[in-house]
Design a protein around this motif. Structure first.
Motif, PDB file in Angstrom:
ATOM      1  N   MET A  17      -2.042   2.181   9.111  1.00  0.00           N
ATOM      2  CA  MET A  17      -1.141   1.685   8.058  1.00  0.00           C
ATOM      3  C   MET A  17      -1.194   0.145   8.021  1.00  0.00           C
ATOM      4  O   MET A  17      -1.048  -0.492   9.056  1.00  0.00           O
ATOM      5  CB  MET A  17       0.293   2.145   8.359  1.00  0.00           C
ATOM      6  CG  MET A  17       1.285   1.795   7.276  1.00  0.00           C
ATOM      7  SD  MET A  17       2.992   2.140   7.770  1.00  0.00           S
ATOM      8  CE  MET A  17       3.005   3.922   7.828  1.00  0.00           C
ATOM      9  N   PRO A  18      -1.400  -0.442   6.833  1.00  0.00           N
ATOM     10  CA  PRO A  18      -1.496  -1.908   6.784  1.00  0.00           C
ATOM     11  C   PRO A  18      -0.184  -2.571   7.246  1.00  0.00           C
ATOM     12  O   PRO A  18       0.906  -2.000   7.067  1.00  0.00           O
ATOM     13  CB  PRO A  18      -1.781  -2.218   5.321  1.00  0.00           C
ATOM     14  CG  PRO A  18      -1.616  -0.960   4.567  1.00  0.00           C
ATOM     15  CD  PRO A  18      -1.544   0.173   5.518  1.00  0.00           C
ATOM     16  N   GLU A  19      -0.342  -3.779   7.786  1.00  0.00           N
ATOM     17  CA  GLU A  19       0.811  -4.504   8.343  1.00  0.00           C
ATOM     18  C   GLU A  19       1.898  -4.734   7.289  1.00  0.00           C
ATOM     19  O   GLU A  19       3.085  -4.621   7.566  1.00  0.00           O
ATOM     20  CB  GLU A  19       0.350  -5.860   8.912  1.00  0.00           C
ATOM     21  CG  GLU A  19      -0.233  -5.791  10.312  1.00  0.00           C
ATOM     22  CD  GLU A  19       0.690  -5.094  11.331  1.00  0.00           C
ATOM     23  OE1 GLU A  19       1.891  -5.427  11.355  1.00  0.00           O
ATOM     24  OE2 GLU A  19       0.201  -4.216  12.066  1.00  0.00           O
ATOM     25  N   PHE A  20       1.468  -5.082   6.055  1.00  0.00           N
ATOM     26  CA  PHE A  20       2.485  -5.412   5.031  1.00  0.00           C
ATOM     27  C   PHE A  20       3.333  -4.184   4.693  1.00  0.00           C
ATOM     28  O   PHE A  20       4.521  -4.291   4.424  1.00  0.00           O
ATOM     29  CB  PHE A  20       1.828  -6.039   3.784  1.00  0.00           C
ATOM     30  CG  PHE A  20       1.143  -5.087   2.854  1.00  0.00           C
ATOM     31  CD1 PHE A  20      -0.192  -4.755   3.024  1.00  0.00           C
ATOM     32  CD2 PHE A  20       1.829  -4.530   1.776  1.00  0.00           C
ATOM     33  CE1 PHE A  20      -0.824  -3.881   2.154  1.00  0.00           C
ATOM     34  CE2 PHE A  20       1.207  -3.658   0.903  1.00  0.00           C
ATOM     35  CZ  PHE A  20      -0.134  -3.322   1.096  1.00  0.00           C
ATOM     36  N   ARG A  21       2.695  -3.013   4.760  1.00  0.00           N
ATOM     37  CA  ARG A  21       3.450  -1.793   4.487  1.00  0.00           C
ATOM     38  C   ARG A  21       4.474  -1.535   5.601  1.00  0.00           C
ATOM     39  O   ARG A  21       5.612  -1.137   5.343  1.00  0.00           O
ATOM     40  CB  ARG A  21       2.482  -0.621   4.362  1.00  0.00           C
ATOM     41  CG  ARG A  21       3.220   0.666   4.114  1.00  0.00           C
ATOM     42  CD  ARG A  21       2.269   1.801   3.881  1.00  0.00           C
ATOM     43  NE  ARG A  21       3.036   3.007   3.695  1.00  0.00           N
ATOM     44  CZ  ARG A  21       2.660   4.020   2.950  1.00  0.00           C
ATOM     45  NH1 ARG A  21       1.517   3.966   2.321  1.00  0.00           N
ATOM     46  NH2 ARG A  21       3.421   5.077   2.825  1.00  0.00           N
ATOM     47  N   LYS A  22       4.037  -1.793   6.835  1.00  0.00           N
ATOM     48  CA  LYS A  22       4.958  -1.622   7.968  1.00  0.00           C
ATOM     49  C   LYS A  22       6.173  -2.546   7.814  1.00  0.00           C
ATOM     50  O   LYS A  22       7.304  -2.168   8.097  1.00  0.00           O
ATOM     51  CB  LYS A  22       4.236  -1.945   9.285  1.00  0.00           C
ATOM     52  CG  LYS A  22       3.391  -0.817   9.819  1.00  0.00           C
ATOM     53  CD  LYS A  22       2.908  -1.174  11.210  1.00  0.00           C
ATOM     54  CE  LYS A  22       1.654  -0.359  11.535  1.00  0.00           C
ATOM     55  NZ  LYS A  22       0.854  -0.955  12.581  1.00  0.00           N
ATOM     56  N   ALA A  23       5.886  -3.782   7.353  1.00  0.00           N
ATOM     57  CA  ALA A  23       6.977  -4.762   7.200  1.00  0.00           C
ATOM     58  C   ALA A  23       7.977  -4.281   6.144  1.00  0.00           C
ATOM     59  O   ALA A  23       9.198  -4.415   6.315  1.00  0.00           O
ATOM     60  CB  ALA A  23       6.396  -6.130   6.803  1.00  0.00           C
ATOM     61  N   VAL A  24       7.470  -3.709   5.050  1.00  0.00           N
ATOM     62  CA  VAL A  24       8.348  -3.202   3.991  1.00  0.00           C
ATOM     63  C   VAL A  24       9.206  -2.056   4.537  1.00  0.00           C
ATOM     64  O   VAL A  24      10.429  -2.035   4.361  1.00  0.00           O
ATOM     65  CB  VAL A  24       7.515  -2.725   2.772  1.00  0.00           C
ATOM     66  CG1 VAL A  24       8.395  -1.971   1.776  1.00  0.00           C
ATOM     67  CG2 VAL A  24       6.842  -3.913   2.089  1.00  0.00           C
TER      68      VAL A  24
ATOM     69  N   PHE B 284       2.360  -2.223  -5.886  1.00  0.00           N
ATOM     70  CA  PHE B 284       2.777  -3.467  -6.558  1.00  0.00           C
ATOM     71  C   PHE B 284       2.351  -4.688  -5.740  1.00  0.00           C
ATOM     72  O   PHE B 284       1.803  -5.658  -6.277  1.00  0.00           O
ATOM     73  CB  PHE B 284       4.296  -3.431  -6.744  1.00  0.00           C
ATOM     74  CG  PHE B 284       4.899  -4.679  -7.335  1.00  0.00           C
ATOM     75  CD1 PHE B 284       4.417  -5.220  -8.529  1.00  0.00           C
ATOM     76  CD2 PHE B 284       5.971  -5.314  -6.708  1.00  0.00           C
ATOM     77  CE1 PHE B 284       4.980  -6.362  -9.080  1.00  0.00           C
ATOM     78  CE2 PHE B 284       6.538  -6.458  -7.256  1.00  0.00           C
ATOM     79  CZ  PHE B 284       6.041  -6.981  -8.440  1.00  0.00           C
ATOM     80  N   LEU B 285       2.551  -4.621  -4.428  1.00  0.00           N
ATOM     81  CA  LEU B 285       2.164  -5.757  -3.581  1.00  0.00           C
ATOM     82  C   LEU B 285       0.653  -5.963  -3.620  1.00  0.00           C
ATOM     83  O   LEU B 285       0.176  -7.116  -3.666  1.00  0.00           O
ATOM     84  CB  LEU B 285       2.645  -5.542  -2.141  1.00  0.00           C
ATOM     85  CG  LEU B 285       4.153  -5.681  -1.923  1.00  0.00           C
ATOM     86  CD1 LEU B 285       4.519  -5.370  -0.474  1.00  0.00           C
ATOM     87  CD2 LEU B 285       4.645  -7.088  -2.277  1.00  0.00           C
ATOM     88  N   ARG B 286      -0.083  -4.868  -3.637  1.00  0.00           N
ATOM     89  CA  ARG B 286      -1.559  -4.997  -3.722  1.00  0.00           C
ATOM     90  C   ARG B 286      -1.935  -5.707  -5.015  1.00  0.00           C
ATOM     91  O   ARG B 286      -2.811  -6.565  -5.029  1.00  0.00           O
ATOM     92  CB  ARG B 286      -2.213  -3.607  -3.676  1.00  0.00           C
ATOM     93  CG  ARG B 286      -2.212  -3.001  -2.280  1.00  0.00           C
ATOM     94  CD  ARG B 286      -3.452  -2.139  -2.023  1.00  0.00           C
ATOM     95  NE  ARG B 286      -3.562  -1.841  -0.600  1.00  0.00           N
ATOM     96  CZ  ARG B 286      -3.211  -0.689  -0.038  1.00  0.00           C
ATOM     97  NH1 ARG B 286      -2.756   0.303  -0.769  1.00  0.00           N
ATOM     98  NH2 ARG B 286      -3.331  -0.530   1.270  1.00  0.00           N
ATOM     99  N   SER B 287      -1.241  -5.327  -6.115  1.00  0.00           N
ATOM    100  CA  SER B 287      -1.567  -5.960  -7.406  1.00  0.00           C
ATOM    101  C   SER B 287      -1.249  -7.450  -7.384  1.00  0.00           C
ATOM    102  O   SER B 287      -1.732  -8.210  -8.209  1.00  0.00           O
ATOM    103  CB  SER B 287      -0.794  -5.273  -8.536  1.00  0.00           C
ATOM    104  OG  SER B 287       0.558  -5.710  -8.539  1.00  0.00           O
ATOM    105  N   LYS B 288      -0.398  -7.845  -6.441  1.00  0.00           N
ATOM    106  CA  LYS B 288      -0.043  -9.265  -6.304  1.00  0.00           C
ATOM    107  C   LYS B 288      -0.959  -9.958  -5.297  1.00  0.00           C
ATOM    108  O   LYS B 288      -0.674 -11.093  -4.880  1.00  0.00           O
ATOM    109  CB  LYS B 288       1.405  -9.381  -5.818  1.00  0.00           C
ATOM    110  CG  LYS B 288       2.424  -8.990  -6.851  1.00  0.00           C
ATOM    111  CD  LYS B 288       2.915 -10.239  -7.523  1.00  0.00           C
ATOM    112  CE  LYS B 288       3.934  -9.955  -8.590  1.00  0.00           C
ATOM    113  NZ  LYS B 288       4.172 -11.137  -9.403  1.00  0.00           N
ATOM    114  N   GLY B 289      -1.971  -9.244  -4.848  1.00  0.00           N
ATOM    115  CA  GLY B 289      -2.956  -9.862  -3.950  1.00  0.00           C
ATOM    116  C   GLY B 289      -2.618  -9.738  -2.475  1.00  0.00           C
ATOM    117  O   GLY B 289      -3.256 -10.363  -1.623  1.00  0.00           O
ATOM    118  N   ILE B 290      -1.588  -8.942  -2.148  1.00  0.00           N
ATOM    119  CA  ILE B 290      -1.250  -8.748  -0.730  1.00  0.00           C
ATOM    120  C   ILE B 290      -2.097  -7.597  -0.183  1.00  0.00           C
ATOM    121  O   ILE B 290      -2.181  -6.533  -0.801  1.00  0.00           O
ATOM    122  CB  ILE B 290       0.241  -8.392  -0.551  1.00  0.00           C
ATOM    123  CG1 ILE B 290       1.131  -9.383  -1.305  1.00  0.00           C
ATOM    124  CG2 ILE B 290       0.627  -8.299   0.920  1.00  0.00           C
ATOM    125  CD1 ILE B 290       1.087 -10.790  -0.788  1.00  0.00           C
ATOM    126  N   ALA B 291      -2.719  -7.822   0.935  1.00  0.00           N
ATOM    127  CA  ALA B 291      -3.567  -6.750   1.504  1.00  0.00           C
ATOM    128  C   ALA B 291      -3.385  -6.722   3.012  1.00  0.00           C
ATOM    129  O   ALA B 291      -2.884  -7.668   3.607  1.00  0.00           O
ATOM    130  CB  ALA B 291      -5.022  -6.989   1.146  1.00  0.00           C
TER     131      ALA B 291
END
Lengths: 83, 500
Positions: free
Chosen positions: A1-8, A76-83
């Motif tokens: 699971m990507p880190e940004f998803r874990k943070a959310v 949505f975060l991916r569409s904002k360039g977060i990966a």
């Protein structure tokens, strides 16, 4: 699971699920209809996303397609360039 | 013929047989369909042993079913005990025990959240609900039941609802409202808003809340329509829905408008069909009110004031009197409002005292609490608990709630005045000011602020602004910057939660 998803997920758990052990975080279940977040909660989430990922979320973007479920938030975060 | 709340629905079903009464997402119900569903539910309730005056607990989000359940309970001669659909199991246990309700009507979501509630019969959910041995009736069963005629022999003095309201101390109290109370208030609101069958209101406020309920009853009485939208968490979807459904009316509490104005497309998206907007549920900062008026185009803004104990509404500010902005206006038809001292003597204009009211809309008392009833209802009317004064023209100006007023070094300070100044700065989305005990001054103001823009917000800038607006003893001694303020189910700020 990507880190940004874990943070959310951590943010949602820490801020909205506190003490409600019967609430499961299904990525495709509405955070609103399941009673996890209300209108104030959505604004808190937006503020978190803006500050944590240094992005700007326009009022036009505060729609269910972007914020209703964890899957939608991730997309949505991916569409904002977060990966 | 006695005036009965469910009579609104019956009369509109006869007068407007093809008209849509309620729109709920992709579903809708005409007046006759709604009346028939309510009749079937009334029959089920009678079959389940409901007697005249029996209480029925309801925990449902706004829906066609929740509307039918409300009128169905009344048709059966029952008393509606509607509670927030986000109530916890322990809150619902208290409501059941306090009201003595043995029958429950729940939505699926409430049933899931509450688990096995302690009622003899649970109506509604398609999921398991109720304690072991409880009888269960689904909506499918209700739809198959015969459409009963309303119970005969009901009078205007029969109780129609018990509405629980939280005070600053103790458990919530049940406000007893009779059919007369609700009919009188509904009629008055229909008249001053000038509602007609062509009106269509967007309902984002929950119907268990008296302000939300007035949207339903007034439009059902007028033969208008109610558009249910439970998705205010995404205010842009509400704005689109307002345009798509061509709504003529919208109602909100201060936080509704703070969100619409600060974090939605509402300010730049005209809703051409909008004829009127109402705001109640606490004082809104004049700066926010002015911004709202600026966004409304030709729609009129009605600022209103009331109390659960008054069935909802007591006063309103006629839209053409914008020169009185900041005032709660004049009494609605049928209400007599006065400013009195603690002994009940009426005070002359400009003197601050207790806001009191008399009229057919004033509650019967608090359920099972004669002592609290005697404190609230005095020989000179309902003592609202709010302080205010009348001006020379009879307009009433609110100073604050008696229990909210701070005593800072012996001087009375109104948290509302501080909150208004903070909002006026244009730096803050929402704020709440409470009192904190202080060794020297007995109490000092503490402000909680939600910045409009967290990135650029500077507390120092806000303090400089307040310094130029308020006397030093009114300056908050503590400032807390927060992401959000705790809210009650009605959307009002929960100040008690901030004090803990």
């Amino acid at each position: 699971m990507p880190e940004f998803r874990k943070a959310v997920e951590r943010f949602i758990r820490d801020n909205f699920v506190m003490g409600r052990s019967n609430v499961a975080l299904d990525p495709d279940v509405s955070l609103i209809e399941s009673g996890i977040m209300d209108s104030t909660g959505v604004l808190e989430l937006v503020e978190f996303l803006e500050s944590n990922f240094t992005i700007r979320i326009d009022d036009e973007e505060l729609v269910p397609e972007n914020l209703e479920t964890i899957s939608n938030i991730v997309r949505f975060l991916r569409s904002k360039g977060i990966a | 013929m006695p005036r009965l709340v469910h009579g609104f629905l019956q009369r509109s079903a006869e007068a407007h047989p093809d008209k849509t009464a309620v729109m709920d997402g992709s579903r809708s119900a005409t007046f006759p369909e709604l009346d028939s569903l309510a009749g079937r539910l009334a029959g089920v309730l009678k079959d389940q042993g409901l007697k005249r005056g029996d209480r029925v607990l309801m925990s449902m989000e706004n829906s066609i079913e929740s509307v039918a359940a409300y009128y169905g309970v009344l048709k059966a001669g029952g008393v509606c005990v509607e509670v927030p659909d986000r109530s916890t199991p322990s809150e619902v246990s208290y409501y059941l025990e306090n009201s003595g309700a043995r029958l429950c009507i729940l939505s699926d979501a409430s049933a899931r959240r509450l688990g096995p509630v302690d009622a003899e019969c649970v109506i509604g959910p398609g999921v398991p609900a109720g304690r072991e041995g409880a009888r269960r009736v689904s909506w499918e069963d209700v739809l198959r039941a015969p459409d009963y005629a309303p119970r005969e022999g009901l009078s205007e003095d029969d109780l129609a609802a018990i509405v629980y309201t939280s005070g600053s101390t103790g458990r919530p109290k049940g406000v007893m409202l009779s059919h007369r109370n609700l009919c009188a208030n509904t009629q008055a609101i229909v008249s001053y808003l000038g509602l007609t069958p062509s009106d269509r209101v967007m309902a984002v406020l929950p119907f268990h809340y008296v302000y939300g309920k007035t949207l339903l009853n007034t439009h059902v009485m007028a033969g208008g329509s109610v558009v249910i939208n439970n998705r205010f968490a995404f205010p842009n979807t509400v704005v689109s829905d307002m345009i798509a459904r061509e709504v003529t009316g919208f109602a909100g509490v201060p936080s509704t408008f703070a969100i619409l104005l600060n974090r939605s497309v509402f300010p730049k998206t005209p809703v051409p069909s909008l004829r009127y907007v109402t705001q109640a549920g606490g004082a809104m900062a004049p700066a926010l009110t002015k911004r709202l008026i600026g966004c409304l185009g030709n729609a009129k803004l009605f600022i209103m004031y009331g109390a659960t104990e008054a069935s909802a509404r007591l006063t309103y500010l006629p839209p053409h009197r914008q020169d009185k902005l900041g005032s709660i206006g004049i009494p609605i038809p049928g209400v007599e409002a006065s400013i009195r001292d603690d002994d009940g003597f009426e005070l002359p204009p400009l003197q601050v005292g207790n806001i009191c009211a008399r009229g057919e809309n004033i509650m019967q008392g608090y359920w099972g609490d004669a002592a609290e009833t005697a404190r609230a209802i005095r020989p000179w009317g309902l003592v609202t608990g709010d302080l205010g004064h009348r001006d020379e023209e009879g307009f009433i100006w609110l100073t604050g709630r008696i229990k909210d007023m701070l005593k800072v070094g012996g001087e009375r300070v109104s948290p509302r005045e501080i909150e208004d100044a903070i909002i006026e700065s244009g730096l803050v989305h929402e704020t709440a000011v409470i009192g904190r005990p202080d060794e020297y001054l007995s109490e000092v103001p503490e402000a909680f602020v939600v910045p409009l823009n967290h990135e650029t917000f500077s507390l120092d800038d806000l303090k400089v602004f307040i310094d130029g607006r308020l006397a030093p003893h009114k300056h908050p001694r503590r400032w807390t910057v927060v992401k959000a303020l705790p809210k009650k189910p009605s959307g009002k700020i929960d100040k008690e939660a901030l004090k803990t």
